[in-house]
Write a protein that holds these residues in place. Structure first.
Motif, PDB file in Angstrom:
ATOM      1  N   ASP A 182       1.126  24.257 -22.234  1.00 46.92           N
ATOM      2  CA  ASP A 182       1.529  25.613 -21.869  1.00 46.92           C
ATOM      3  C   ASP A 182       0.669  26.119 -20.713  1.00 46.92           C
ATOM      4  OD1 ASP A 182       0.956  28.775 -22.448  1.00 46.92           O
ATOM      5  OD2 ASP A 182       3.040  28.212 -22.871  1.00 46.92           O
TER       6      ASP A 182
ATOM      7  N   LEU B  98       6.948  21.468 -26.423  1.00 49.65           N
ATOM      8  CA  LEU B  98       7.379  21.094 -25.085  1.00 49.65           C
ATOM      9  C   LEU B  98       7.845  19.649 -25.010  1.00 49.65           C
ATOM     10  CD1 LEU B  98       4.525  22.795 -22.982  1.00 49.65           C
ATOM     11  CD2 LEU B  98       6.803  23.690 -23.526  1.00 49.65           C
ATOM     12  N   ASP B  99       7.463  18.834 -25.995  1.00 50.21           N
ATOM     13  CA  ASP B  99       7.821  17.416 -25.951  1.00 50.21           C
ATOM     14  C   ASP B  99       8.991  17.072 -26.853  1.00 50.21           C
ATOM     15  OD1 ASP B  99       6.450  17.885 -28.271  1.00 50.21           O
ATOM     16  OD2 ASP B  99       4.833  16.467 -27.879  1.00 50.21           O
TER      17      ASP B  99
ATOM     18  N   ASP C 212       2.963  17.056 -25.500  1.00 45.95           N
ATOM     19  CA  ASP C 212       2.490  18.431 -25.338  1.00 45.95           C
ATOM     20  C   ASP C 212       1.087  18.513 -25.937  1.00 45.95           C
ATOM     21  OD1 ASP C 212       2.008  21.129 -25.277  1.00 45.95           O
ATOM     22  OD2 ASP C 212       3.630  21.681 -26.644  1.00 45.95           O
TER      23      ASP C 212
ATOM     24  N   THR D 219       1.741  17.339 -20.751  1.00 46.07           N
ATOM     25  CA  THR D 219       1.951  18.712 -20.324  1.00 46.07           C
ATOM     26  C   THR D 219       1.275  19.649 -21.316  1.00 46.07           C
ATOM     27  OG1 THR D 219       3.635  20.326 -19.617  1.00 46.07           O
ATOM     28  CG2 THR D 219       4.130  19.001 -21.576  1.00 46.07           C
TER      29      THR D 219
ATOM     30  N   SER E 159      -4.180  18.686 -18.586  1.00 41.41           N
ATOM     31  CA  SER E 159      -3.436  18.365 -19.806  1.00 41.41           C
ATOM     32  C   SER E 159      -4.032  17.191 -20.574  1.00 41.41           C
ATOM     33  CB  SER E 159      -1.972  18.072 -19.472  1.00 41.41           C
ATOM     34  OG  SER E 159      -1.868  16.937 -18.622  1.00 41.41           O
TER      35      SER E 159
ATOM     36  N   ARG F 149       8.235  13.540 -14.057  1.00 35.96           N
ATOM     37  CA  ARG F 149       8.619  14.119 -15.357  1.00 35.96           C
ATOM     38  C   ARG F 149      10.016  13.684 -15.758  1.00 35.96           C
ATOM     39  NH1 ARG F 149      10.489  15.279 -19.329  1.00 35.96           N
ATOM     40  NH2 ARG F 149      10.317  17.151 -20.629  1.00 35.96           N
TER      41      ARG F 149
ATOM     42  N   SER G  26      -0.940  21.140 -25.809  1.00 34.90           N
ATOM     43  CA  SER G  26      -1.380  22.531 -25.946  1.00 34.90           C
ATOM     44  C   SER G  26      -2.259  22.735 -27.176  1.00 34.90           C
ATOM     45  CB  SER G  26      -0.166  23.463 -26.033  1.00 34.90           C
ATOM     46  OG  SER G  26       0.637  23.371 -24.883  1.00 34.90           O
TER      47      SER G  26
ATOM     48  N   GLN H 214       4.113  21.754 -11.295  1.00 41.39           N
ATOM     49  CA  GLN H 214       5.296  21.294 -12.032  1.00 41.39           C
ATOM     50  C   GLN H 214       6.389  20.839 -11.077  1.00 41.39           C
ATOM     51  OE1 GLN H 214       6.282  23.177 -16.036  1.00 41.39           O
ATOM     52  NE2 GLN H 214       5.585  24.944 -14.867  1.00 41.39           N
TER      53      GLN H 214
END
Length: 298
Positions: free
Chosen positions: A92, A180-181, A140, A90, A12, A132, A142, A125
């Motif tokens: 995807d 995701l964030d 995120d 993080t 990541s 987390r 990604s 995860q």
């Protein structure tokens, strides 16, 4: 003393984030065993009192027991008055799989087990859940380039002031999934869509013609008022609970018109109330990056 703990899923961008902080003057340590956090601070306070900004990375290579005890270890540091931030990266799972396939590197959890790469990515995860859940900031990656990630670390982490809420407003398109964030997500797909006007299709919510289109509808103003009033009611409560970061995301179908317009208005409004407001348009950034790639290729 300021301590930044970088953690997150393998692939990541943790190494990039740590290097960015090191370049900004932090004393950086990669892959620190979590149980050595307190001894490290003790040693630095005695032997290197001039080092006031420390950055460490803690990841799934730690022993499982150490990861499970991470919240307890972190609480011990904060009780000592240390300004500690936990930044969790993080991405995807499909993106992580593509990154590992492209680099042909081995995932840390596949080195001493019979897991497949996909199984390792998902299992990680679970191992990192204790970290987390304590994260002050989730990023995120990604759709972030190396340059974008370094910029986010410099802007949000290195410039962060203790006891100050950094408020980020982000627009996005549901067709690419929810960020995701994001801490709060508002769906504005029910509003009139400028996309269906051929003359507005290529414009964005930052352009005058789209702004004029949206401001012709009372529902758009009502949506803005409702979101603004809800945030005005609850943001002070988040600030009182010692939140360091908060990301408010607004999504429409493509992330180009309605969400961009509303995010721009909200960011301007709340910038008068909060000293640190950030604005981010996920889909517009992706389109810009793709355009730059095409231009460079040509």
């Amino acid at each position: 003393m300021q301590l930044v703990i970088i953690s997150g899923r393998s692939g990541s961008g943790k190494s990039i984030a740590l290097q960015a902080l090191e370049d900004l003057g932090y004393y950086a340590i990669d892959n620190l065993p979590a149980m050595l956090l307190a001894p490290l601070i003790d040693q630095l306070e005695v032997g290197s009192p001039h080092r006031r900004r420390i950055a460490v990375s803690i990841d799934a290579r730690n022993l499982p027991d150490a990861l499970e005890r991470f919240p307890e270890l972190l609480e011990g540091l904060t009780q000592r008055g240390l300004d500690a931030q936990v930044v969790y990266l993080t991405a995807d799972s499909k993106i992580l799989l593509e990154r590992y396939s492209a680099t042909r590197r081995r995932h840390p959890l596949t080195r001493e087990s019979q897991m497949t790469l996909a199984e390792a990515i998902e299992s990680e995860q679970h191992f990192l859940a204790p970290i987390r859940h304590t994260a002050d900031l989730v990023i995120d990656t990604s759709n972030l380039s190396v340059h974008d990630l370094r910029g986010r670390i410099s802007e949000q982490v290195a410039r962060h002031t203790e006891k100050q809420l950094t408020l980020t407003f982000e627009s996005f398109g549901f067709k690419r999934g929810v960020p995701l964030d994001a801490d709060m997500v508002f769906d504005v797909r029910c509003l009139p869509n400028p996309y269906w006007d051929p003359q507005l299709r290529s414009s964005t919510g930052q352009d005058a013609d789209v702004i004029a289109f949206l401001e012709n509808y009372s529902d758009v103003q009502a949506m803005y008022d409702d979101i603004r009033q809800w945030l005005e009611r609850w943001l002070p409560a988040h600030l009182a609970s010692n939140r360091s970061y908060l990301t408010v995301a607004i999504g429409c179908t493509g992330g180009q018109h309605r969400s961009v317009y509303l995010i721009e208005r909200l960011a301007i409004h709340f910038a008068t109330q909060f000293p640190s407001v950030r604005l981010r348009h996920r889909e517009l950034s992706i389109q810009k990056a793709m355009g730059e790639e095409v231009h460079a290729a040509s």
